[in-house]
Motif scaffolding. Sequence first.
Motif, PDB file in Angstrom:
ATOM      1  N   VAL A 120       3.559   1.307 -39.581  1.00 42.08           N
ATOM      2  CA  VAL A 120       2.139   1.096 -39.286  1.00 42.08           C
ATOM      3  C   VAL A 120       1.878  -0.394 -39.088  1.00 42.08           C
ATOM      4  O   VAL A 120       1.224  -0.818 -38.135  1.00 42.08           O
ATOM      5  N   LYS A 121       2.440  -1.170 -39.986  1.00 43.57           N
ATOM      6  CA  LYS A 121       2.221  -2.617 -39.912  1.00 43.57           C
ATOM      7  C   LYS A 121       2.863  -3.186 -38.644  1.00 43.57           C
ATOM      8  O   LYS A 121       2.317  -4.090 -38.018  1.00 43.57           O
ATOM      9  N   GLU A 122       3.987  -2.626 -38.322  1.00 41.63           N
ATOM     10  CA  GLU A 122       4.711  -3.150 -37.167  1.00 41.63           C
ATOM     11  C   GLU A 122       3.989  -2.791 -35.866  1.00 41.63           C
ATOM     12  O   GLU A 122       3.877  -3.619 -34.965  1.00 41.63           O
ATOM     13  N   ARG A 123       3.495  -1.561 -35.793  1.00 29.54           N
ATOM     14  CA  ARG A 123       2.812  -1.155 -34.562  1.00 29.54           C
ATOM     15  C   ARG A 123       1.445  -1.788 -34.439  1.00 29.54           C
ATOM     16  O   ARG A 123       0.976  -2.038 -33.334  1.00 29.54           O
ATOM     17  N   TYR A 124       0.808  -1.979 -35.573  1.00 30.57           N
ATOM     18  CA  TYR A 124      -0.525  -2.593 -35.547  1.00 30.57           C
ATOM     19  C   TYR A 124      -0.525  -3.826 -36.429  1.00 30.57           C
ATOM     20  O   TYR A 124      -0.868  -3.746 -37.605  1.00 30.57           O
ATOM     21  N   PRO A 125      -0.092  -4.951 -35.871  1.00 30.80           N
ATOM     22  CA  PRO A 125       0.024  -6.156 -36.691  1.00 30.80           C
ATOM     23  C   PRO A 125      -1.318  -6.576 -37.291  1.00 30.80           C
ATOM     24  O   PRO A 125      -1.355  -7.129 -38.365  1.00 30.80           O
ATOM     25  N   SER A 126      -2.425  -6.316 -36.594  1.00 33.95           N
ATOM     26  CA  SER A 126      -3.716  -6.669 -37.179  1.00 33.95           C
ATOM     27  C   SER A 126      -4.562  -5.410 -37.297  1.00 33.95           C
ATOM     28  O   SER A 126      -4.338  -4.413 -36.617  1.00 33.95           O
ATOM     29  N   PHE A 127      -5.546  -5.491 -38.160  1.00 28.73           N
ATOM     30  CA  PHE A 127      -6.413  -4.348 -38.421  1.00 28.73           C
ATOM     31  C   PHE A 127      -7.157  -3.919 -37.151  1.00 28.73           C
ATOM     32  O   PHE A 127      -7.345  -2.738 -36.891  1.00 28.73           O
ATOM     33  N   ILE A 128      -7.527  -4.907 -36.349  1.00 26.01           N
ATOM     34  CA  ILE A 128      -8.257  -4.616 -35.114  1.00 26.01           C
ATOM     35  C   ILE A 128      -7.409  -3.763 -34.181  1.00 26.01           C
ATOM     36  O   ILE A 128      -7.897  -2.838 -33.544  1.00 26.01           O
ATOM     37  N   ASP A 129      -6.106  -4.065 -34.142  1.00 21.32           N
ATOM     38  CA  ASP A 129      -5.206  -3.270 -33.287  1.00 21.32           C
ATOM     39  C   ASP A 129      -5.235  -1.810 -33.704  1.00 21.32           C
ATOM     40  O   ASP A 129      -5.266  -0.908 -32.864  1.00 21.32           O
ATOM     41  N   ALA A 130      -5.229  -1.608 -35.022  1.00 20.25           N
ATOM     42  CA  ALA A 130      -5.230  -0.240 -35.526  1.00 20.25           C
ATOM     43  C   ALA A 130      -6.532   0.456 -35.147  1.00 20.25           C
ATOM     44  O   ALA A 130      -6.532   1.610 -34.739  1.00 20.25           O
ATOM     45  N   ARG A 132      -8.373  -0.143 -32.632  1.00 20.90           N
ATOM     46  CA  ARG A 132      -8.398   0.093 -31.198  1.00 20.90           C
ATOM     47  C   ARG A 132      -7.683   1.406 -30.842  1.00 20.90           C
ATOM     48  O   ARG A 132      -8.048   2.084 -29.905  1.00 20.90           O
ATOM     49  N   ASP A 133      -6.697   1.733 -31.646  1.00 20.82           N
ATOM     50  CA  ASP A 133      -5.889   2.922 -31.336  1.00 20.82           C
ATOM     51  C   ASP A 133      -6.306   4.137 -32.149  1.00 20.82           C
ATOM     52  O   ASP A 133      -5.560   5.096 -32.249  1.00 20.82           O
ATOM     53  N   MET A 232      -1.455   6.127 -40.998  1.00 20.63           N
ATOM     54  CA  MET A 232      -2.254   5.058 -40.388  1.00 20.63           C
ATOM     55  C   MET A 232      -3.716   5.178 -40.828  1.00 20.63           C
ATOM     56  O   MET A 232      -4.342   4.208 -41.247  1.00 20.63           O
TER      57      MET A 232
ATOM     58  N   LEU B 221      -2.934  -2.899 -46.523  1.00 22.94           N
ATOM     59  CA  LEU B 221      -1.835  -3.226 -45.614  1.00 22.94           C
ATOM     60  C   LEU B 221      -2.126  -4.511 -44.863  1.00 22.94           C
ATOM     61  O   LEU B 221      -1.251  -5.332 -44.629  1.00 22.94           O
ATOM     62  N   TRP B 222      -3.368  -4.657 -44.449  1.00 21.16           N
ATOM     63  CA  TRP B 222      -3.739  -5.847 -43.690  1.00 21.16           C
ATOM     64  C   TRP B 222      -4.606  -6.738 -44.574  1.00 21.16           C
ATOM     65  O   TRP B 222      -5.593  -6.269 -45.159  1.00 21.16           O
ATOM     66  N   ASP B 225      -8.796  -9.218 -40.970  1.00 18.05           N
ATOM     67  CA  ASP B 225      -9.176  -8.271 -39.933  1.00 18.05           C
ATOM     68  C   ASP B 225      -8.364  -8.440 -38.656  1.00 18.05           C
ATOM     69  O   ASP B 225      -7.819  -7.506 -38.119  1.00 18.05           O
ATOM     70  N   GLN B 227      -6.057 -11.185 -37.849  1.00 20.54           N
ATOM     71  CA  GLN B 227      -4.877 -12.033 -37.714  1.00 20.54           C
ATOM     72  C   GLN B 227      -3.626 -11.183 -37.825  1.00 20.54           C
ATOM     73  O   GLN B 227      -3.485 -10.393 -38.749  1.00 20.54           O
ATOM     74  N   ALA B 228      -2.767 -11.398 -36.876  1.00 15.85           N
ATOM     75  CA  ALA B 228      -1.530 -10.640 -36.898  1.00 15.85           C
ATOM     76  C   ALA B 228      -0.599 -11.269 -37.907  1.00 15.85           C
ATOM     77  O   ALA B 228      -0.247 -12.435 -37.793  1.00 15.85           O
ATOM     78  N   GLU B 230       2.302  -9.865 -38.756  1.00 16.49           N
ATOM     79  CA  GLU B 230       3.673  -9.549 -38.368  1.00 16.49           C
ATOM     80  C   GLU B 230       3.683  -9.470 -36.848  1.00 16.49           C
ATOM     81  O   GLU B 230       2.681  -9.108 -36.238  1.00 16.49           O
ATOM     82  N   ARG B 232       4.278  -7.936 -33.380  1.00 16.45           N
ATOM     83  CA  ARG B 232       4.496  -6.607 -32.807  1.00 16.45           C
ATOM     84  C   ARG B 232       5.816  -6.677 -32.061  1.00 16.45           C
ATOM     85  O   ARG B 232       5.935  -7.395 -31.075  1.00 16.45           O
ATOM     86  N   LYS B 242      -7.545   4.870 -22.949  1.00 20.90           N
ATOM     87  CA  LYS B 242      -8.362   5.798 -23.732  1.00 20.90           C
ATOM     88  C   LYS B 242      -8.749   6.988 -22.878  1.00 20.90           C
ATOM     89  O   LYS B 242      -8.743   6.920 -21.653  1.00 20.90           O
TER      90      LYS B 242
END
Lengths: 589, 695
Positions: A120-130, A132-133, A232, B221-222, B225, B227-228, B230, B232, B242
Amino acid sequence: MVSNRKKKYSTGEGAQFISRKAALKKLQLSLNDFRRLCIIKGIYPREPRNRKRAQKGVPGIKMLYHIKDIQFLMHEPIIWKLREYKIFNRKVGRAKAVKDFKAMRRYLENHPTLKLDHIVKERYPSFIDALRDLDDCLTLCFLFSTFPSLPHIPRSQSDLCRRLTMEFLHAIIEAKALRKVFISIKGYYYQAEIKGQTITWIVPHHFSFEPQSKAEVDFKIMSTFVEFYTIMLGFVNFRLYHTLNLFYPPKFAIMDNPNEGEKALADENIFVAERVAALNIPLSKTVLGGEEETEIDNFDMGENAEATEEARKEIESIKVLKTLFNGMKFYLNREVPREPLVFIIRCFGGEVSWDKSLFIGATFAETDESITHQIVDRPSMEKKYISRYYIQPQWIFDCVNTRNLLPVSKYFMGEILPPHLSPFVDKERDESYVPPEERALYDQDAVEQMHKEESEDESDNVEDLNEETEVDVKMLEDNNKLKLGVKAGEIEKEAPWVKKREERQEYKLREKMIKKKHRNLYKSMMNAKRERGKEAWLLNKKRKLHDQKEKVKNKSKKKLTIKQIIIQLFFIYLFQSLVSIFFIRNNQI
Amino acid sequence: MRNKNIQDYTGNAAETGKFVRISKETQNSKPSKGNEFRIKTKRKDVVSSKENDEYADYDTSDEEDIRNTVGNIPMKWYDEYKHLGYDWDGKPIVKPESGDKIDDFLKRMENPEFWRTVKDPQTGQDVVLGDEDIQLIKRIQAQKIPDVSFDEYAPWIEWFTSEVMKTPVRKFPEHKRSFLPSKSEQRKISKLVHALKMGWIKTKAEQDALRAKKEPQFYMLWATDDQAEEMRRIHKHIAPPKRQLPGHAESYNPPPEYLFDEKEMKQWNKQKNDPSKRKLHFVPQKFESLRKVPAYSRYIKERFLRCLDLYLCPRAIKMKLTIEPEALVPKLPSPRDLQPFPTVLCMEYEGHKDMVRTISPDPTGQYLASGSDDHTVKIWEVNTGRCLKTIQTNDIVRCVQWCPNTALSLIAVASGNRLLLLNPHVGDYLICSKTDTVLKEASEIISIDTMEIPERVRSSVKWEEPNDEEYHTGIRVCLKHFKEITQVTWHCKGDYFATVMPDGQNRSVLISQLSKRRSQLPFSKSKGLVQSVLFHPLRPLLFVATQRHVRIYDLVKQQLVKKLMTNSRWISTMAVHPAGDNLLVATYDRKILWFDLDLSTKPYQTLRLHGTAVRGVAYHKRYPLFASGSDDRSLIVSHGMVYNDLLKNPLIVPLKRFQDHQPHNDFGVFDVKFHPLQPWVFSSGGDGTIKLYSN
């Protein structure tokens, strides 16, 4: 020394892509395992720029993966877990075959489990990415939460889906993040805005599960998706609850005082799960204290004045939306779908309850006099309270989409409902058809004018006649007066269509000067535009026909009713006269 | 066990007649045990009434027993026989007649004893059960002991004592083993203990804890909000698009216009095999209320397809244009700013009876000559539209060309394979008469040096004097070519003219000099089918258009200067800009090519203004205009500005399109010419008219 000749497809696009078969061979995985790995890791085939080169000259269409994606998979630790699974299956199979059930039970107890947190962390490095998906994730989880236990879908998975989706709904209620709702024939669409990301999900209507044939739907694949999505969604929920200062897993304020007899009886987990699913009980917060709404300062932005103005308007309308149902008390009749309505009403600050026997969590009874709206979905009711409106559920949805409280008169019990419009239609697209109801929503003036025109049309016919006679009289007078004389010159006006036609011709000539590079693009764009125009025209025409039919129907109805009234009056008159005659006779006697 | 059968016979006169009572007594051998009981069964065999009567007279007391001797066998073995077994004498016992249903029914109705009548399988006779039998059956049904006399509550007799004695009544003591803990059990226990210690076996609590641990655990986990934390690690990730959001049509209660009408429904059903072509992927439906909305049957399938898309569909980044199509149309100056140019149809010249292939205005702009398929040449007055003169020739007139020399009043007419130079005798009288005299003088000169003409030229052209009749119509000189002439063009000075004979192969272009009455063939080799020839307005250059290329020859140096690549199939005509460095080429494949001779040998711009073959192009001498006419009956006037600045490319703006000619055998406009002074344009068409457009 002669250098070795470069082999074809050893560089460039030919070396960048790998077919699925080759990938399987390289990873030493079966197709099922590879599929599972791809789903969990989010690896997908790619469309090469030049397919022939990417396929190394092999004809046909092959599924091509990027070589780097496959290398990425190769270093994934869960590949080993998948191999463990393979061994596990073999062991269990053997034990079963030799009827060594003791060993089999032991193996089954120690079955390997996939841990997907790091993915999960790898696919969505930031919370916003998660976030979005999240669309697909929510839609699938909501669907799975309605599933019975099936082969390949363990009971625990659908239970987990149910739990997580309900928790997510609570987060949306607490954040007041819901923006748009829509009842479609497929299900309920919801659109929420979290951290600037719009998340849209669908919740199916009741009884959506239907057994599917194996050729149609492979539940195994969907289950693999859900396996990842639950993890996720769990993490997203955790983070959302954290930002909203809520406990995760959710806790209730009621739970703190365990004097209720109910609680002692029930299993604690089930007790909480039921309360969560009720959606009606506010969660207890980690930090007590009111929220602070940050005011946005007014800055003059010379250039983007319009944009900022628009943004401010949007913010204000959202502010109104968040408190749309504040101070209202709703009561849901038992035929009304509970979950969606409770969710929506609670999102916008309303109070809601239902029949106690329907579901846990009802807060007040139907007899409560302070109820302002009762939501009903049946044509009539025997017992009604004067103090409340009896409305149909569509009112709630339409109010949310227009962002203000609509007049309830059109939504009363038993009324024929106005059409339910989609809030997702892009208004700015040209050549698209806008139904009159939607137009009415966005500019009230236009509608009023339309109504006026209609009424005028009827009166016009009468007036026209009067005017004509007047004109004739005037003409006669004029002829008498002016037999000789000089007339003032008239300015010759060019007909507007002439100018338009010229312009069109000019444009047509200019069209021919489009560069060859752009000609096809232009043609296709114009074709699409024309097609859209045609669609809109067709819809318009259908609407007009329908309206005309309705008009005729209404007129005949009116006539009928008038006739009926006349007949009734006549009968009443007859009756009265008879009575009077009778009385007169009696008197005479 | 002992069975004893007691037989007794009783006659019951009141009853149906003779009865045979069989009493079967079963006695238990161990009556002392108490749980055994005696069964006493009595049977009454009913003999048929016939028999009854038969014996009634003389025999009553002693009747024979018809006992079956077959023994205890399944009686179904005798189902297929007429008899049931054998009696004591070894005679078969015949099955009694069994009545049909009606008899049965009658018996049931008539016989009050029917309810207690049973069929004896051994003899096939009906037996009426006695009261004792019925009592017995009733007791069995009530789950009582069948024997009435048996006492259930008789006092218990203890055969063995229940008291436990202190010492057993055994001769040997208990073994030692029975006092020691079991070794094998100990071994098992120690194994379990060891397994517990090692953690191989889990206690119930531990198992629950473990199960809880196996359920997914969620944590933060994060940390932030957006900042990456790790990277990708996937290479050039393309996020899945979508799902498309629903429109009004998907609503459970859509506006009425979105519902399918019959036609659309038919279309929908028709596309059953190709659902991707459908306008919508579902049929819009309207429900009166939310209560009536059913579950969507394709919901799970749709979700599944989305899943498939997510992991199976190849992804690529596609650029999507957000521009309006209007943005692709080039920004050109408005035609209003580029005036003057012809805007209206001003005059029509009617009179020709067939297609007007060619027109030519005179250098002053007062007159217009036209040649037609009806073998005539007509001279028109431009301003009035009057036909001043009609000159009959012998063949189709393919080309007329007014001599550019203002001092001469002369028209070159290509009629069949004759080139006629005619003096129209219009306009200035002095010029006309002077032309006549000049031509006469010249004809006298030629007789001197006819000898010098080479054989090749002599065989291809012959200068002739017209006869009197022809002279009277205005023909002054007549050049008889060996092939049909399609085009004639004057050099700007008006002394030389070139004729084109496409069938002439290497003699297809002929240049003649009027003053010396001499012709020459400039090319010795054929380079293809010559379509058109033009003189450069300023320099001694000759443009020769073959089917696909335009070649430019230097006439002085007698060499090829340039070869222009038209990139088209078939050239029709061409026109050269009055400044001489731009060339317009019209082709039959709908194109007009603008060549800038200074730039390159490829067209500077290819104009596809017409829908069909272009047949005529022309430049204006003074204004920056050019026009083209084509078979689609349209005449397009365009602005073509050529700048003196070499860095600035010509500006081309189409200005106006006219479509006034009538179609005639798929021909539209044939020839296009500009007025030499005014911004007016003439066009001749297949319908036999000439039209003048003015500003």
